[in-house]
Design a protein around this motif. Structure first.
Motif, PDB file in Angstrom:
ATOM      1  N   TYR A  36      -4.840  -6.153  -6.644  1.00 16.37           N
ATOM      2  CA  TYR A  36      -3.850  -6.676  -5.707  1.00 16.37           C
ATOM      3  C   TYR A  36      -4.523  -7.207  -4.436  1.00 16.37           C
ATOM      4  O   TYR A  36      -4.200  -8.301  -3.965  1.00 16.37           O
ATOM      5  CB  TYR A  36      -2.824  -5.586  -5.346  1.00 16.37           C
ATOM      6  CG  TYR A  36      -1.949  -5.979  -4.193  1.00 16.37           C
ATOM      7  CD1 TYR A  36      -0.879  -6.840  -4.373  1.00 16.37           C
ATOM      8  CD2 TYR A  36      -2.210  -5.511  -2.905  1.00 16.37           C
ATOM      9  CE1 TYR A  36      -0.084  -7.231  -3.308  1.00 16.37           C
ATOM     10  CE2 TYR A  36      -1.423  -5.890  -1.841  1.00 16.37           C
ATOM     11  CZ  TYR A  36      -0.365  -6.751  -2.043  1.00 16.37           C
ATOM     12  OH  TYR A  36       0.399  -7.143  -0.975  1.00 16.37           O
ATOM     13  N   ASN A  86       0.839  -1.203   0.000  1.00 16.13           N
ATOM     14  CA  ASN A  86       0.000   0.000   0.000  1.00 16.13           C
ATOM     15  C   ASN A  86       0.871   1.249   0.000  1.00 16.13           C
ATOM     16  O   ASN A  86       0.652   2.163  -0.793  1.00 16.13           O
ATOM     17  CB  ASN A  86      -0.904  -0.025   1.236  1.00 16.13           C
ATOM     18  CG  ASN A  86      -1.571   1.301   1.481  1.00 16.13           C
ATOM     19  OD1 ASN A  86      -2.594   1.614   0.906  1.00 16.13           O
ATOM     20  ND2 ASN A  86      -0.972   2.106   2.347  1.00 16.13           N
ATOM     21  N   LEU A 133       2.604   2.013  -3.367  1.00 11.70           N
ATOM     22  CA  LEU A 133       1.716   2.545  -4.397  1.00 11.70           C
ATOM     23  C   LEU A 133       1.123   3.884  -4.000  1.00 11.70           C
ATOM     24  O   LEU A 133       1.159   4.856  -4.759  1.00 11.70           O
ATOM     25  CB  LEU A 133       0.577   1.554  -4.681  1.00 11.70           C
ATOM     26  CG  LEU A 133      -0.521   2.050  -5.626  1.00 11.70           C
ATOM     27  CD1 LEU A 133       0.031   2.227  -7.038  1.00 11.70           C
ATOM     28  CD2 LEU A 133      -1.699   1.087  -5.617  1.00 11.70           C
ATOM     29  N   TRP A 134       0.558   3.937  -2.785  1.00 12.33           N
ATOM     30  CA  TRP A 134      -0.289   5.066  -2.423  1.00 12.33           C
ATOM     31  C   TRP A 134       0.453   6.296  -1.925  1.00 12.33           C
ATOM     32  O   TRP A 134      -0.055   7.407  -2.067  1.00 12.33           O
ATOM     33  CB  TRP A 134      -1.338   4.631  -1.407  1.00 12.33           C
ATOM     34  CG  TRP A 134      -2.401   3.814  -2.048  1.00 12.33           C
ATOM     35  CD1 TRP A 134      -2.572   2.463  -1.949  1.00 12.33           C
ATOM     36  CD2 TRP A 134      -3.435   4.277  -2.918  1.00 12.33           C
ATOM     37  NE1 TRP A 134      -3.652   2.061  -2.694  1.00 12.33           N
ATOM     38  CE2 TRP A 134      -4.202   3.160  -3.301  1.00 12.33           C
ATOM     39  CE3 TRP A 134      -3.792   5.521  -3.410  1.00 12.33           C
ATOM     40  CZ2 TRP A 134      -5.298   3.255  -4.143  1.00 12.33           C
ATOM     41  CZ3 TRP A 134      -4.882   5.623  -4.248  1.00 12.33           C
ATOM     42  CH2 TRP A 134      -5.624   4.495  -4.607  1.00 12.33           C
ATOM     43  N   TRP A 181      -5.003  -1.355  -7.296  1.00  7.07           N
ATOM     44  CA  TRP A 181      -4.919  -1.722  -5.882  1.00  7.07           C
ATOM     45  C   TRP A 181      -5.921  -2.813  -5.526  1.00  7.07           C
ATOM     46  O   TRP A 181      -5.602  -3.770  -4.820  1.00  7.07           O
ATOM     47  CB  TRP A 181      -5.119  -0.496  -4.993  1.00  7.07           C
ATOM     48  CG  TRP A 181      -5.164  -0.828  -3.539  1.00  7.07           C
ATOM     49  CD1 TRP A 181      -6.234  -0.723  -2.713  1.00  7.07           C
ATOM     50  CD2 TRP A 181      -4.098  -1.345  -2.745  1.00  7.07           C
ATOM     51  NE1 TRP A 181      -5.906  -1.136  -1.454  1.00  7.07           N
ATOM     52  CE2 TRP A 181      -4.599  -1.527  -1.438  1.00  7.07           C
ATOM     53  CE3 TRP A 181      -2.782  -1.677  -3.001  1.00  7.07           C
ATOM     54  CZ2 TRP A 181      -3.820  -2.031  -0.398  1.00  7.07           C
ATOM     55  CZ3 TRP A 181      -2.000  -2.181  -1.962  1.00  7.07           C
ATOM     56  CH2 TRP A 181      -2.521  -2.347  -0.686  1.00  7.07           C
TER      57      TRP A 181
END
Length: 145
Positions: free
Chosen positions: A132, A98, A101-102, A129
């Motif tokens: 995933y 997380n 990516l975020w 996301w």
């Protein structure tokens, strides 16, 4: 499968559960959360942007990932023991992924995207996301242990 044939047919229940969670849990919660962040830390200068990203990724994301795992397990009829096992095996990896990516996404999103479009931008990134999250919550071997 043999000859390139997929051994597992498309899982419509899984799609339904992920869609339901997106519609009744993720979207409304993100709408409220982004509104809260925008009210508490308004502005596009570095201070408020960093503050929003830190709150989002240090407080909200780890908590919401656990809520997501729990809600999905409930929809799928998993036992508390199965949920606990899944959290032990996948939670930390999910939180780290997380962040990879975020954090960059949210720096751009919360720093440069107008507030009324931030949930939309997040939803576009969330397509990857959510794929995933669907994978990590259904990895082979999780239910067999």
């Amino acid at each position: 499968g043999e000859g390139g044939v997929c051994a597992n047919p498309f899982d419509y229940a899984r799609l339904g559960n992920m869609t339901l969670l997106g519609a009744v849990l993720v979207a409304p919660v993100l709408h409220v959360w982004y509104g809260f962040l925008g009210r508490k830390l308004p502005g596009t200068s570095i201070g408020p942007v960093v503050g929003r990203v830190v709150l989002d990724q240090a407080l909200f994301a780890p908590t919401f990932i656990a809520i997501f795992f729990s809600a999905l397990a409930g929809l799928e009829g998993k036992s508390l023991e199965q949920l606990q096992q899944q959290l032990r095996e996948s939670y930390a990896e999910s939180v780290v992924t997380n962040w990879k990516l975020w954090v960059p996404c949210q720096i751009v999103n919360l720093g440069f995207v107008p507030g009324h479009l931030q949930v939309l931008v997040s939803n576009v990134v969330a397509l990857a996301w959510n794929s995933y999250m669907s994978y990590i919550t259904h990895r082979p071997g999780l239910d067999e242990k």
